[in-house]
Design a protein around this motif. Structure first.
Motif, short mmCIF file in Angstrom:
data_model
loop_
_atom_site.label_atom_id
_atom_site.label_comp_id
_atom_site.label_asym_id
_atom_site.label_seq_id
_atom_site.Cartn_x
_atom_site.Cartn_y
_atom_site.Cartn_z
N ASN A 377 0.85 -1.25 0.00
CA ASN A 377 0.27 0.10 0.13
C ASN A 377 0.91 1.32 0.15
O ASN A 377 0.46 2.39 -0.78
CB ASN A 377 -0.88 -0.07 1.11
CG ASN A 377 -2.10 -1.09 1.08
OD1 ASN A 377 -2.26 -1.58 0.11
ND2 ASN A 377 -2.92 -0.84 2.14
N ASN A 381 1.05 4.13 -3.09
CA ASN A 381 0.81 5.40 -2.99
C ASN A 381 1.99 6.24 -3.48
O ASN A 381 1.62 7.22 -4.10
CB ASN A 381 0.77 5.51 -1.40
CG ASN A 381 -0.75 5.56 -0.92
OD1 ASN A 381 -1.66 5.01 -1.50
ND2 ASN A 381 -0.84 5.39 0.39
N HIS A 385 0.40 8.58 -6.44
CA HIS A 385 0.39 9.87 -6.01
C HIS A 385 1.27 10.79 -6.34
O HIS A 385 1.52 11.98 -5.98
CB HIS A 385 0.02 10.01 -4.60
CG HIS A 385 -1.44 9.27 -3.93
ND1 HIS A 385 -2.57 9.31 -4.58
CD2 HIS A 385 -1.38 8.16 -3.29
CE1 HIS A 385 -3.42 8.77 -4.13
NE2 HIS A 385 -2.86 7.70 -3.43
N GLY A 443 -6.45 2.46 1.78
CA GLY A 443 -5.04 2.00 1.72
C GLY A 443 -4.25 2.26 3.21
O GLY A 443 -3.80 1.38 3.72
MG LIG Z 1 -3.60 4.13 -1.49
#
Ligand SMILES: [Mg+2]
Ligand SMILES: Nc1ncnc2c1ncn2[C@@H]1O[C@H](COP(=O)(O)OP(=O)(O)O)[C@@H](O)[C@H]1O
Length: 475
Positions: A377, A381, A385, A443
Motif C-alpha cells: 500500500n 501510494n 500519488h 489504503g
Molecule cells: Mg493508496
C-alpha cells in the motif's frame, strides 16, 4: 522579587493557619494578663504609699530623739521602704527601712535631682535610686512646708510579672506544639477521602475514552452528603456512571457498525464476483461484438474488479476492528520488502526506486500476508500519488527495540487539508488523478490497522522537499 516558596498543599495551609491563629490568640492572652496583673499590682502599691501618708519621711526629722513624744511611729514599715524629706528642693533626710531599722542613705547628685523632680501630687511615680533599683514614690506636702516622699521598691512586682511571663511562655509553647501536632493529624485524617477522589479523577482523566475497550475505575466509597469531600465524591461517582453509560453505548454502536460492514462485505462478495465472471464470459463470446458493447463490458469488468478490492479491504478492516487474532509467525521482512519493491518497479517503471536494506535479514513476528499489504500500500501510494520520474527510497533498518521501515518520495507531498486524517478511512485527495486511478482512500487506514495490530506505529512526516511514511514494528 522572589518570595520564599511556601508549601501549597491544603493540608499544610490549614495546619499552618490554625497554628498561626492559635499563636496570635496566645500572644494576646499573654500580653493582656501581664499588663492587667502589672497594672493591678502597681495600683495596690500606690494605695499603700498614699495610705502611709508620709509618716515615715516625717519621722526622719526626729531621728536620734527616741524619747520625743511627737516622734511618729516608724515601725510597721515594710522592708525596703524609702523615705525622703525635702526642704526647698533639697533633700534634708533620706533613709530606707532595713530589718525594722532605718538606714541612712547617701544620695548621689542624680538621685537628689530625681527626688526633687517628683511632682507633689499624691500619686505614684517611678524613679531610679542608685544601688537600690527602681522605686514607686508618692510625694505629699508636710505640715511645715516640707515635701515628704515615700517609696516602695518595684522589683517584687517585676519579679512576679517575669514569673507570669515565663509560665505563660512555657504553657503556651507546649499548647502550640500539642495543638499543631493534633491539628496536622486531624487535617490529614479529614482530607484523606480527598486523596481517593483525586486518585480516581486522575485515573478517569487518563482513560483513552476515544476508542477501544475502557475499564472504568471503581466508584468512590466516601459519598457522605454532609461533607464537602463526600459531595465531590458523589458527583464524581455520578460522572463515572454517565461516562460508563456513554462508553457502553459507544461500544455497542461500534460493534453494530463493524458487524454491518462485515455482513455487507460478505453479502457483496458473491454478486460482485458473479458480475465479473459474467462480464468476462460475455467478452469471450466467439461472435463479433459491437465496439460499444465491448467497451461497456470492459468497463463492467474493471469496475467489478475495483469493487471486489474495495469489498476485500472493508472486510479486512472489519476483521481488524473486531480484534481477530493475527497469525504469529516469523516474517522475513527483508525478503518481503525486496519482493514488494520489485513488484512496484514493474508497475511503475517511470519512477526511480532506490532500495536501502541492511546486510543481515531482518525478521519480525507477525502476519506475513498483512505486512505485505502494508508495504504494498505504501509503495502503491508513492507510485500513484506522484508524477513519473519521482525518486522513491525504500529503507529498512533495525534498531534496539524496533524495526523501522520508511518509504520516502520527493513527489508533491500529501495535500495539507488531509494530512492530519490521512490514516482515517475514505480520506483521500479529491483530485481527478486519484479518482481515475481507482483509489478508495482505504489504503492508509489498512496500513494503520495492521501496524497497530502488530503493536507498532505508523507516522507521516511531510518535509518541504520529501514525504516520509515511517513504520515502526517491535522486534
Ligand atoms: Mg493508496
Ligand atoms: N506518497 C504520497 N504522496 C502524496 N500523497 C499521498 C501519498 N500517499 C498518500 N497520499 C495521499 O493520501 C491519500 C490517502 O491514501 P490512501 O489511504 O492510500 O488512499 P488512496 O491511495 O486509495 O487514495 C491519497 O489519496 C493521497 O492524496
Amino acid at each position: 522579587m522572589s518570595r520564599p516558596r511556601l508549601p501549597r498543599t491544603l493540608r499544610v495551609r490549614l495546619t499552618a493557619g490554625l497554628v498561626v491563629l492559635l499563636a496570635l490568640a496566645c500572644a494576646a492572652v499573654g500580653v493582656g494578663t501581664v499588663l492587667a496583673l502589672e497594672g493591678f499590682l502597681i495600683e495596690r502599691l500606690d494605695q499603700q504609699l498614699v495610705q502611709s501618708g508620709g509618716r515615715f519621711p516625717a519621722s526622719l526629722e526626729h531621728e536620734g530623739r527616741p524619747d520625743d513624744d511627737n516622734r511618729p511611729d516608724t515601725r510597721g514599715q515594710a522592708d525596703g521602704t524609702l523615705g525622703a524629706r525635702l526642704l526647698d528642693g533639697h533633700t534634708t533626710d533620706a533613709a530606707v527601712v532595713h530589718r525594722d531599722t532605718d538606714r541612712r542613705l547617701t544620695l548621689t547628685n542624680d538621685d537628689a535631682h530625681d527626688l526633687a523632680g517628683v511632682p507633689v501630687d499624691g500619686r505614684g511615680h517611678d524613679i531610679h535610686i542608685t544601688g537600690l533599683g527602681t522605686y514607686r514614690v508618692v510625694a505629699v506636702r508636710g505640715d511645715d512646708g516640707d515635701v515628704l516622699i515615700t517609696g516602695l521598691p518595684l522589683h517584687p512586682i517585676e519579679e512576679t510579672v517575669h514569673r507570669l511571663e515565663a509560665v505563660e511562655t512555657l504553657v503556651f509553647g507546649a499548647a502550640l506544639l500539642v495543638t499543631g501536632a493534633a491539628a496536622a493529624y486531624w487535617v490529614r485524617l479529614s482530607l484523606r477521602p480527598l486523596d481517593r477522589v483525586v486518585d480516581t479523577a486522575t485515573r478517569v482523566a487518563e482513560l483513552p475514552l476515544a476508542g477501544g475497550e475502557v475499564a472504568m475505575p471503581e466508584p468512590l466509597p466516601d459519598t457522605d452528603p454532609h461533607t464537602e469531600v463526600g459531595r465531590v465524591g458523589a458527583a464524581l461517582n455520578r460522572m463515572l456512571g454517565h461516562i460508563g453509560d456513554a462508553l457502553t453505548r459507544r461500544q455497542a454502536v461500534e460493534e453494530r457498525l463493524r458487524n454491518f460492514a462485515a455482513d455487507a462485505g460478505h453479502e457483496l462478495r458473491t454478486p460482485v464476483a458473479t458480475l465479473r465472471g459474467h462480464a468476462e464470459l460475455a467478452l469471450r463470446h466467439p461472435g463479433p461484438i459491437p465496439p460499444e458493447i465491448r467497451h461497456a463490458l470492459e468497463r463492467m469488468q474493471s469496475e467489478s474488479l475495483r469493487m471486489s478490492t474495495l469489498v476485500e479491504d472493508l472486510l479486512l478492516l472489519a476483521r481488524l476492528d473486531a480484534g481477530r487474532p493475527l497469525v504469529h509467525e516469523p516474517v522475513d521482512l527483508t525478503r518481503l520488502v525486496l519482493d514488494a519493491t520489485g513488484d512496484a518497479r514493474a508497475s511503475g517503471p517511470d519512477h526511480r526506486w532506490i532500495l536501502d536494506l541492511p546486510e543481515e535479514p531482518i525478521t519480525v513476528t507477525g502476519d506475513e500476508h498483512r505486512l505485505h499489504q502494508v508495504v504494498a500500500n505504501l509503495l502503491a501510494n508513492a507510485r500513484t500519488h506522484t508524477p513519473p520520474g519521482t525518486d522513491v527510497t525504500v529503507r529498512l533498518e533495525s534498531g534496539a527495540a524496533h524495526v523501522v521501515f520508511t518509504v520516502t518520495d520527493n513527489g508533491p507531498g500529501v495535500p495539507e487539508p488531509i494530512r492530519r486524517d490521512v490514516f482515517d478511512r475514505f480520506v483521500r485527495a479529491d483530485t481527478g488523478r486519484s479518482r481515475t486511478a481507482g483509489n478508495t482512500g482505504l489504503g492508509l487506514a489498512i496500513v494503520k490497522a495492521v501496524v497497530t495490530a502488530h503493536h507498532g506505529t505508523v507516522t507521516l512526516t511531510q518535509h518541504p522537499d520529501h514525504t516520509e511514511f515511517r513504520v515502526e514494528l517491535p522486534r
